[in-house]
Design an enzyme around this catalytic site. Structure first.
Site, short mmCIF file in Angstrom:
data_model
loop_
_atom_site.label_atom_id
_atom_site.label_comp_id
_atom_site.label_asym_id
_atom_site.label_seq_id
_atom_site.Cartn_x
_atom_site.Cartn_y
_atom_site.Cartn_z
N ASP A 73 49.05 36.78 36.36
CA ASP A 73 49.51 38.14 36.58
C ASP A 73 48.78 38.77 37.76
O ASP A 73 48.26 39.88 37.67
CB ASP A 73 49.33 38.99 35.32
CG ASP A 73 50.06 40.33 35.40
OD1 ASP A 73 50.98 40.44 36.24
OD2 ASP A 73 49.73 41.23 34.63
N ARG A 87 47.74 45.96 40.76
CA ARG A 87 47.29 46.71 39.58
C ARG A 87 46.15 46.01 38.85
O ARG A 87 45.43 46.62 38.07
CB ARG A 87 48.47 46.92 38.61
CG ARG A 87 49.03 45.63 38.07
CD ARG A 87 50.23 45.82 37.15
NE ARG A 87 50.86 44.52 36.90
CZ ARG A 87 51.82 44.01 37.67
NH1 ARG A 87 52.25 44.68 38.72
NH2 ARG A 87 52.33 42.82 37.40
N ASN A 88 46.00 44.70 39.08
CA ASN A 88 44.92 43.94 38.44
C ASN A 88 43.78 43.62 39.40
O ASN A 88 42.98 42.73 39.13
CB ASN A 88 45.48 42.65 37.83
CG ASN A 88 46.28 42.94 36.58
OD1 ASN A 88 45.97 43.88 35.84
ND2 ASN A 88 47.33 42.17 36.33
N ASP A 103 41.61 40.76 34.64
CA ASP A 103 42.66 40.26 33.74
C ASP A 103 43.08 38.82 34.00
O ASP A 103 44.19 38.42 33.67
CB ASP A 103 43.92 41.16 33.80
CG ASP A 103 43.70 42.47 33.06
OD1 ASP A 103 42.65 42.60 32.41
OD2 ASP A 103 44.56 43.34 33.14
#
Length: 492
Positions: free
Chosen positions: A350, A354-355, A368
């Site tokens: 992922d 955003r991570n 993450d």
């Protein structure tokens, strides 16, 4: 001079970091990365060269340091305890190369007392803990232990199980150092006292048949901490993996706390992925501090990056002021962290802005990694759910759920698009299904107006339809860092 001191006096690293806070290691060129200034979690304390023999301890278990202030030790290492601080002690390791740092207090035992190695001596447990232990299997009638007195330092208590009841007897210390339960009946040490009451057991209301058998802890793991140590202060966001909060650890250390409902997880994969988080350590990965996995909800506690996630940061006023050179630096930092994951054969699953979390001095770290594996298929799915990040996902994942390091490379190309559009959502205006259809027909995102053609060429390499034709993260890192250095030199 600095490198010589750092190399030969590594146990004083936190002092050298204060003297030389922004130094780049001599064997690793900067390549324009922005390194944060180290922050000490606890006060510095110089080691005292003269220590009383009573401060000598031994490590009961292996302990792996999780920060510069902690000390890694192996079972049996000899230690000098310099200071007690809550549930931790500041210790100097005497075995092997000298070093200084904090370790959990329950991981050490005093080695200059004859009682420390005896099976009936339980250091540091309370009256209630002794009672629970003696009443728990496999202990039975006649089990006993000696513990430190809670009310009188230097004295002890004898706890004995008599069927379903536990009795406690104070072991006092006389002026001459003698130990006694009954006045007028002193003994020179605990061993002789126990020998006497094993024969004359009626005084303590139960025969002393066998030393208490310690309960094997469910988790003898320094990473596992009780939730009571953490305070939730401010909700930072919510995503596929649960809520993220800013919090405090022991009212002292700022941390980020990810709260995950275990009902949404594949329980069989949890242990494996958490073990991955514990063993991975790199300057471009968010560092795990602790885990609360007993009961619900699950806490994953990591270092706090104060500027939040990269997607939000890029769209802020501060983010929009970043130059092309800054944006390439961000790309280099993420490629550096992904190269490490590639070397460890860890698939992120992922990778997106955003991570990526942002700290001071534009320091970027990957978060993450591997957590997508934990989510149940009905939560993280391509069919009937919008939770899978289709617009960041390689076509082989969207169609066949085939995750690999090469599918991470595709996602990295999308992340580059986010960076050079200052946080714009990719494939804007398209649904997930339309995105998959367009990609399968050969469509690729256009070059952002702020993106140098050379960087857009890197994006297109990441978006090769044949996964095997995509570059490695090592090749991406080298190429992007070369572009960075060339641009940096041209502006100097």
């Amino acid at each position: 001079m600095e490198q010589h001191v750092r190399k030969h006096l590594t146990f004083l690293t936190f002092i050298w970091n204060k003297l030389w806070p922004n130094t780049v290691s001599a064997d690793r060129p900067s390549q324009g990365y922005f390194d944060p200034e180290p922050v000490a979690l606890r006060p510095d304390l110089e080691p005292n060269p003269v220590l009383p023999s009573s401060s000598l301890f031994s490590a009961l278990y292996d302990f792996r340091a999780r920060s510069a202030e902690e000390l890694s030790v192996s079972q049996g290492d000899k230690l000098c305890i310099l200071k007690e601080e809550g549930e931790y002690v500041l210790a100097r390791r005497l075995t092997g190369e000298p070093a200084l740092g904090y370790i959990p207090a329950n991981y050490v035992t005093r080695i200059n007392e004859e009682t420390s190695q005896q099976p009936w001596y339980f250091r540091g447990i309370s009256r209630n803990e002794a009672q629970q232990l003696l009443l728990s299997p496999p202990n039975q009638h006649g089990s006993f232990l000696i513990r430190d007195s809670e009310s009188s330092q230097g004295e002890y208590s004898l706890s004995v199980r008599n069927h379903a009841k536990v009795s406690h007897f104070r072991i006092c210390k006389g002026p001459d150092g003698g130990l006694y339960i009954q006045k007028g009946c002193p003994f020179p040490n605990l061993e002789e006292l126990l020998t006497f009451y094993t024969v004359n057991w009626k005084v303590v209301q139960s025969p002393l048949l066998q030393p208490c058998i310690p309960k094997t802890p469910l988790v003898r793991d320094a990473w596992e901490r009780p939730r009571s140590e953490f305070i939730l202060r401010r909700k930072l966001g919510e995503g596929y993996f649960g809520e993220v909060w800013e919090g405090l650890w022991k009212n002292m250390v700022p941390v980020a706390i990810k709260i995950i409902k275990q009902a949404d997880m594949k329980a069989e994969d949890f242990t494996k992925e958490i073990q991955n988080l514990k063993r991975l350590k790199h300057e471009r990965l968010i560092q795990l501090h602790a885990v609360c996995s007993v009961g619900e909800p699950l806490y994953i506690v990591t270092e706090l990056m104060r500027k939040g996630n990269l997607q939000s940061y890029l769209s802020s006023l501060e983010g929009r002021a970043l130059s092309t050179l800054h944006l390439i630096s961000i790309a280099c930092q993420v490629a550096d962290g992904m190269t490490y994951l590639e070397e460890q054969h860890i698939v992120h699953r992922d990778l997106a802005a955003r991570n990526i979390l942002v700290g001071d001095n534009l320091t970027c770290k990957i978060a993450d990694f591997g957590l997508a594996r934990l989510l149940k298929d009905d939560i993280y799915s391509t069919s009937g759910s919008t939770k899978i990040p289709v617009k960041w996902t390689a076509p082989e994942v969207a169609n066949y759920r085939t995750y690999s390091l090469k599918s991470d490379v595709w996602s990295y190309g999308i992340l580059l698009y986010e960076v050079f559009t200052y946080g714009q959502t990719p494939y804007e205006g398209m649904t997930n299904q339309e995105t998959i259809q367009q990609i399968s027909m050969g469509y690729r995102l256009p070059r952002p107006s702020t993106c140098p053609p050379e960087i857009y060429g890197v994006m297109l390499e990441c978006w090769k339809g044949n996964a095997e034709e995509r570059p490695t993260f090592l090749a991406l890192r080298e190429k992007l860092c070369s572009i960075y250095r060339r641009l940096h030199n041209s502006l100097s």
